[in-house]
Motif scaffolding. Sequence first.
Motif, mmCIF file in Angstrom:
data_model
loop_
_atom_site.group_PDB
_atom_site.id
_atom_site.type_symbol
_atom_site.label_atom_id
_atom_site.label_comp_id
_atom_site.label_asym_id
_atom_site.label_seq_id
_atom_site.Cartn_x
_atom_site.Cartn_y
_atom_site.Cartn_z
ATOM 1 N N ASP A 51 -3.228 6.943 11.732
ATOM 2 C CA ASP A 51 -1.814 6.610 11.648
ATOM 3 C C ASP A 51 -1.123 7.409 10.545
ATOM 4 O OD1 ASP A 51 -0.221 4.958 13.212
ATOM 5 O OD2 ASP A 51 0.093 3.584 11.544
ATOM 6 N N LEU A 52 -1.822 7.566 9.421
ATOM 7 C CA LEU A 52 -1.229 8.319 8.316
ATOM 8 C C LEU A 52 -0.957 9.753 8.716
ATOM 9 C CD1 LEU A 52 -2.912 7.255 4.991
ATOM 10 C CD2 LEU A 52 -0.514 7.222 5.589
ATOM 11 N N ALA A 98 10.797 5.326 0.984
ATOM 12 C CA ALA A 98 10.008 5.656 2.170
ATOM 13 C C ALA A 98 8.764 4.781 2.252
ATOM 14 C CB ALA A 98 9.615 7.131 2.152
ATOM 15 N N LEU A 147 -0.726 2.196 17.856
ATOM 16 C CA LEU A 147 -0.731 0.731 17.772
ATOM 17 C C LEU A 147 -1.369 0.110 19.003
ATOM 18 C CD1 LEU A 147 2.585 -0.226 16.011
ATOM 19 C CD2 LEU A 147 0.281 -0.308 15.154
ATOM 20 N N VAL A 202 6.787 -0.843 16.924
ATOM 21 C CA VAL A 202 7.185 0.520 17.300
ATOM 22 C C VAL A 202 8.704 0.613 17.364
ATOM 23 C CG1 VAL A 202 7.042 2.274 19.070
ATOM 24 C CG2 VAL A 202 5.048 0.901 18.549
ATOM 25 N N LEU A 235 7.533 8.333 17.314
ATOM 26 C CA LEU A 235 7.585 7.120 18.131
ATOM 27 C C LEU A 235 6.465 7.117 19.172
ATOM 28 C CD1 LEU A 235 11.364 6.556 18.781
ATOM 29 C CD2 LEU A 235 9.814 5.181 17.426
ATOM 30 N N VAL A 270 7.343 -1.258 8.442
ATOM 31 C CA VAL A 270 6.870 -0.964 9.796
ATOM 32 C C VAL A 270 5.419 -1.408 9.958
ATOM 33 C CG1 VAL A 270 6.525 0.847 11.502
ATOM 34 C CG2 VAL A 270 8.382 1.035 9.888
ATOM 35 N N GLY A 271 4.667 -1.298 8.856
ATOM 36 C CA GLY A 271 3.255 -1.643 8.944
ATOM 37 C C GLY A 271 2.381 -0.406 8.983
ATOM 38 N N THR A 272 2.863 0.667 8.345
ATOM 39 C CA THR A 272 2.060 1.882 8.302
ATOM 40 C C THR A 272 0.970 1.742 7.256
ATOM 41 O OG1 THR A 272 4.105 3.030 8.729
ATOM 42 C CG2 THR A 272 2.232 4.377 8.115
ATOM 43 N N PRO A 273 -0.253 2.100 7.571
ATOM 44 C CA PRO A 273 -1.265 2.091 6.521
ATOM 45 C C PRO A 273 -0.945 3.149 5.474
ATOM 46 C CG PRO A 273 -2.104 3.165 8.504
ATOM 47 C CD PRO A 273 -0.765 2.587 8.839
ATOM 48 N N PRO A 274 -1.400 3.042 4.258
ATOM 49 C CA PRO A 274 -2.272 1.998 3.734
ATOM 50 C C PRO A 274 -1.505 0.944 2.946
ATOM 51 C CG PRO A 274 -2.282 3.853 2.249
ATOM 52 C CD PRO A 274 -1.201 4.112 3.259
ATOM 53 N N GLY A 305 -2.576 -2.533 -0.674
ATOM 54 C CA GLY A 305 -3.172 -2.272 0.628
ATOM 55 C C GLY A 305 -4.587 -1.747 0.491
ATOM 56 N N PHE A 307 3.021 6.927 17.516
ATOM 57 C CA PHE A 307 2.878 5.655 16.807
ATOM 58 C C PHE A 307 2.639 4.530 17.811
ATOM 59 C CE2 PHE A 307 4.665 2.057 14.278
ATOM 60 C CZ PHE A 307 3.844 2.180 13.184
ATOM 61 N N PHE A 341 0.604 -3.372 6.289
ATOM 62 C CA PHE A 341 -0.363 -2.997 7.320
ATOM 63 C C PHE A 341 -1.526 -3.979 7.330
ATOM 64 C CE2 PHE A 341 -4.504 -0.933 7.977
ATOM 65 C CZ PHE A 341 -4.449 -0.851 9.356
ATOM 66 N N ALA A 342 -2.075 -4.257 6.143
ATOM 67 C CA ALA A 342 -3.173 -5.219 6.076
ATOM 68 C C ALA A 342 -2.720 -6.570 6.618
ATOM 69 C CB ALA A 342 -3.665 -5.344 4.637
ATOM 70 N N PHE A 360 -11.901 -10.316 7.226
ATOM 71 C CA PHE A 360 -11.631 -9.839 8.574
ATOM 72 C C PHE A 360 -12.660 -8.807 9.031
ATOM 73 C CE2 PHE A 360 -7.781 -11.824 7.304
ATOM 74 C CZ PHE A 360 -7.284 -12.378 8.451
ATOM 75 N N VAL A 381 -7.064 -4.685 -1.106
ATOM 76 C CA VAL A 381 -6.840 -5.992 -0.527
ATOM 77 C C VAL A 381 -8.117 -6.824 -0.534
ATOM 78 C CG1 VAL A 381 -7.350 -5.392 1.845
ATOM 79 C CG2 VAL A 381 -5.557 -7.050 1.351
ATOM 80 N N LEU A 401 -2.336 -6.299 10.418
ATOM 81 C CA LEU A 401 -3.673 -6.240 11.008
ATOM 82 C C LEU A 401 -4.275 -7.638 11.058
ATOM 83 C CD1 LEU A 401 -6.073 -4.444 11.931
ATOM 84 C CD2 LEU A 401 -6.852 -4.527 9.579
ATOM 85 N N ALA A 402 -4.161 -8.358 9.926
ATOM 86 C CA ALA A 402 -4.716 -9.707 9.873
ATOM 87 C C ALA A 402 -4.006 -10.609 10.884
ATOM 88 C CB ALA A 402 -4.574 -10.257 8.458
ATOM 89 N N TRP A 407 -14.303 -4.107 2.525
ATOM 90 C CA TRP A 407 -12.918 -3.787 2.148
ATOM 91 C C TRP A 407 -12.070 -5.044 2.288
ATOM 92 C CZ3 TRP A 407 -9.191 -0.082 5.242
ATOM 93 C CH2 TRP A 407 -8.030 0.111 4.480
ATOM 94 N N ILE A 408 -11.959 -5.570 3.506
ATOM 95 C CA ILE A 408 -11.279 -6.850 3.695
ATOM 96 C C ILE A 408 -12.322 -7.763 4.323
ATOM 97 C CG2 ILE A 408 -9.196 -7.984 4.561
ATOM 98 C CD1 ILE A 408 -8.022 -5.269 5.155
ATOM 99 N N LEU A 416 8.413 2.349 5.408
ATOM 100 C CA LEU A 416 7.252 2.532 6.269
ATOM 101 C C LEU A 416 6.301 1.348 6.110
ATOM 102 C CD1 LEU A 416 6.642 6.349 5.882
ATOM 103 C CD2 LEU A 416 7.459 5.140 7.883
ATOM 104 N N LEU A 473 10.482 0.949 14.119
ATOM 105 C CA LEU A 473 10.382 2.270 13.500
ATOM 106 C C LEU A 473 11.681 3.050 13.667
ATOM 107 C CD1 LEU A 473 8.464 4.258 12.152
ATOM 108 C CD2 LEU A 473 7.724 4.993 14.396
ATOM 109 N N VAL A 499 -6.410 3.817 9.977
ATOM 110 C CA VAL A 499 -5.577 4.133 8.809
ATOM 111 C C VAL A 499 -5.356 5.633 8.722
ATOM 112 C CG1 VAL A 499 -5.573 4.193 6.297
ATOM 113 C CG2 VAL A 499 -6.176 2.089 7.475
#
Lengths: 468, 515
Positions: B140-141, A375, B174, A417, B167, A382-386, A461, B170, A390-391, B67, A464, A394-395, B63-64, A379, A420, B137
Amino acid sequence: MTADVVTLLPEVVLALGAVLGLLVGSFLPPGREAPVRGIGIAASVATIVVALVVHGGPSAFGGTYTVDVATTTVRVLVAGAVGVSLVLAGDVSGVASQTLGVRKATPSTGRTDTAFAVLVQLSGVGAMVLGGASDLLLLAAAVLLAGLPLAALAGLARDGRATEAALKYFLTSALFGLVLLTGVTVLLGLTGATSYAALGRATPPVVVAVALLLVLAGLLMTIGGVPAHFWVPDAVDGTHPVTGAVLTTTAKLGGLVAAWRLLAAVPTTAVPWPLLVAVLATASMTLGNLAAFAQTSLRRLLAYSTVSQVGYLLVPVAVATRTPLALPALLGYLAAYAVTNLAVFAVLAARPHALEVADQRGLARRHPVLAVALAVGLLGLVGTPPTVVFAGKLAGFTAAVDGGMSWLAVVAVLNSVASLVYYLRWIAPVFSPGDPVLRDPVAPRARAVAVVLAVVSVAGGLLVAFAG
Amino acid sequence: MLTALWLAPLAVAAVLVAVPAARREVVLGAWVVLAVAEVGGAGVVWAAVPRGGGFAFEVAAPWIPAFGVGYHLGADGFSAPLVAMTAVVFLAVALSALRRPPDEDAARTRAFVLLFLALEAVGIGVFLALDLVLFFVFFDLSIVLMYFVIAGWGSGGRVRSALQFFLYTFLGSLVMLLGFLVLAVGGRTSGGITFDIPTLAARAPVTGPAGVLALVAIGVGLAIKTPVWPVHTWLPPAHTDAPAAGSAVLAAVLLKMGTYGFVRIAMPLLPGPWRSAAIVFVVLGVVSVLWGALVALAQRDLKRMIAYTSITHLGYVVLAVGAAGVVAAGPEARTLAVTGATVQMVSHGLVTAALFLLAGVLRERGGTSEIAAWSGIAGPMPRFSWTFALAAFASLGLPGLSGFVGEFSLLAGSLPAVPVAVVVAALGLAVTAALFLRALQSMLLGDRHLPAAAERAPAPRIGRFRAPSSPDLRVVETTAVGLLLACSVAVGVAPAVLTTTIAPAAAQVVSLVSR
């Protein structure tokens, strides 16, 4: 000359690992070739250490090979991927037919384990050279070195599907290799030199554009992007998940940096390549996603998912010269992709008997740890945080917006999306109650690798900052 | 302090992973203890919020850095009440979960507890985040975790509802992220990309087409989560099929992330576009109020009805934040509107969580939450009836309860700005009152008629335990619902506790919008 070798030490170490493995392997009885994998793993670890510790010159062999942060990243990632796939291969060793394809257990006569380990390392060397190449001829050589071992790798299982996979990969790579060489020849004719530095003064623009397109086509084949992606699903679906992991990771890492390096050397005033790359990125992510929707074979699903990931990876390439954020975005996403993709393939490799969506029901009850790792991996894609992807996303999106290509970020978001849907088609049965199954063995190494990579993808994540 | 506040549930979750799943009482007990501690922690944070505006316990770290993403937390007059509401709702959910069906697989109970601990962490985190990426973050979580709650423990068409929920929201999140990117990159002219909310608020705001684009993206993303008509369609199925605890958290905490985003991000960071689009939000708010109320009137299922009243209640919030963008109305009225909107968020969280927990009790006892299936339950289920009546009155805005404070002050604050809209929206109050009274009348009063499953004869003893014969609320359930309603009464009786905390933050946002 010595200095040049020191600069190329990581590549040399991995290549030596391959040669040594070949020698040792030929003295070992077939089917008991674990030391060869050990040598390969040691060589990849040594490569990572050398890449991080030894600082040679900024370039080697008359400027044909550049060493910078991008090269170092590719070296570390490729060596890491090689090491991980060799660890995964340990689960399926001994019996040739099982190593790389089918379930029937016939004793092996060939030294497939040695062949696997050596080919993976050679392809890794090619991918690393791809990452540093700043000369058209070196680029062509690296494309072949990264690609041809993979064709042999795909065919190792020697059954019908593996042969088809190998043939398809080989023919595609031969065709696109020729296309690439044609492009290189034209560019050489235009500029009189093969170094990237000379590309800036190439004229006329139309011919340069065509030649660049040809070279790019060759690279797209290496990274498995649309329109040169059609080998990916067949090659991945016809081989063992471990081979699939190699096919969709190593060469891709080098190829994308190679594309970035090549394109960044071409002035956008002469050739409007950012738009071209953006269109290719859109095509890759969209077609990859659309094709993944209907798949019931998990290997095919993952194969198409890697095609769509190439699309996201091309986003920072498209804005390479427009924003300083493009390079960190590309490298960050490459690292994220490598970790997450390997994690998901490791989950597949842990249960090589269950490669259909329908076989996944109730996995969470039987193997909760593996299910959570899966999972996290899916996920993550998909790019779900964290997670790290995802990072990376985002970048990449930030770079696209900053580079004046907001529409590309919108396309990428919509595709995320959409993706997903098919990842959830895999996750949902895993966590639903399934029929009781008497035996559902799990390969121990693959499970460990999957869990470790899933943890890395979450921890990476969160932490990072150190990479940025 | 704030880091500990949102990390504590995760730390407990990490410990519980190591506890053998069979020790259900340890797992559930640890959850309740943690939930109590979180309420205490939220109280400490609330007490420390500076009365003159500004943030308490601010933490900032890169953190980053490449960016401009930072780990930045802080609690102000908006965050603290919502964090406290979140902590109370999770305590109530934890208490009501003490009575999980004993035949449930122990490993599943633990997984349920772990999911809710993670949800509590992100629910608190989102209200404390002062960085756009950090906010995203958590935002979305919460979606991912709620997906697993609905898909794993729901009923009916849970897989379909969960997928639709995932869906839809989400996509919203995004799209919102795209808006954040425009904000971050747009601020580049005045020194580097940053996702830091206070820094962006201090800079010259993004204007022109980029600003409009950012507001559209962020507005759509938050509107889906809130949800505002016409992007509310994911909500009723998700609520209907979610387990009671999931519904309570979804309504109380997750929906607030949308409305909170308006006051925390959209208004202060995009003042120009917000002012020009204020009327759009007002109209959408009014339509949500009326649409939600009228559709709720037509529902036969109690959970679905409550889900639609959520759209009504949060429609008021959207109306008020829209009205706060009408500069002509003067700062006092607009501050009142924003304060009222925040009170309404807290109030809706408490009351709706109580209603969903009660509806969940009905479904557990009788297997159905159809309104028509229950009648005359005041006799056999007195505790249920009292709490349900109180929650319904709080929801329809009876004075002395929290709903009244929120709705009255936000309507009063919006009146100078958009009088017509307020008058039209006030009609929604009447419809809401009608639908709750009708439900009360048909369920509590009349001839006694319960679903067969709820009509239990005294059961034989099984071991030390005897299955209870009455379908009424158990002690823990009464405590859980009572806790939520007590908070609602407290806000209704002494609203100043809440409003004096919120008002400085509201005044600050209003002045930022006027830039």
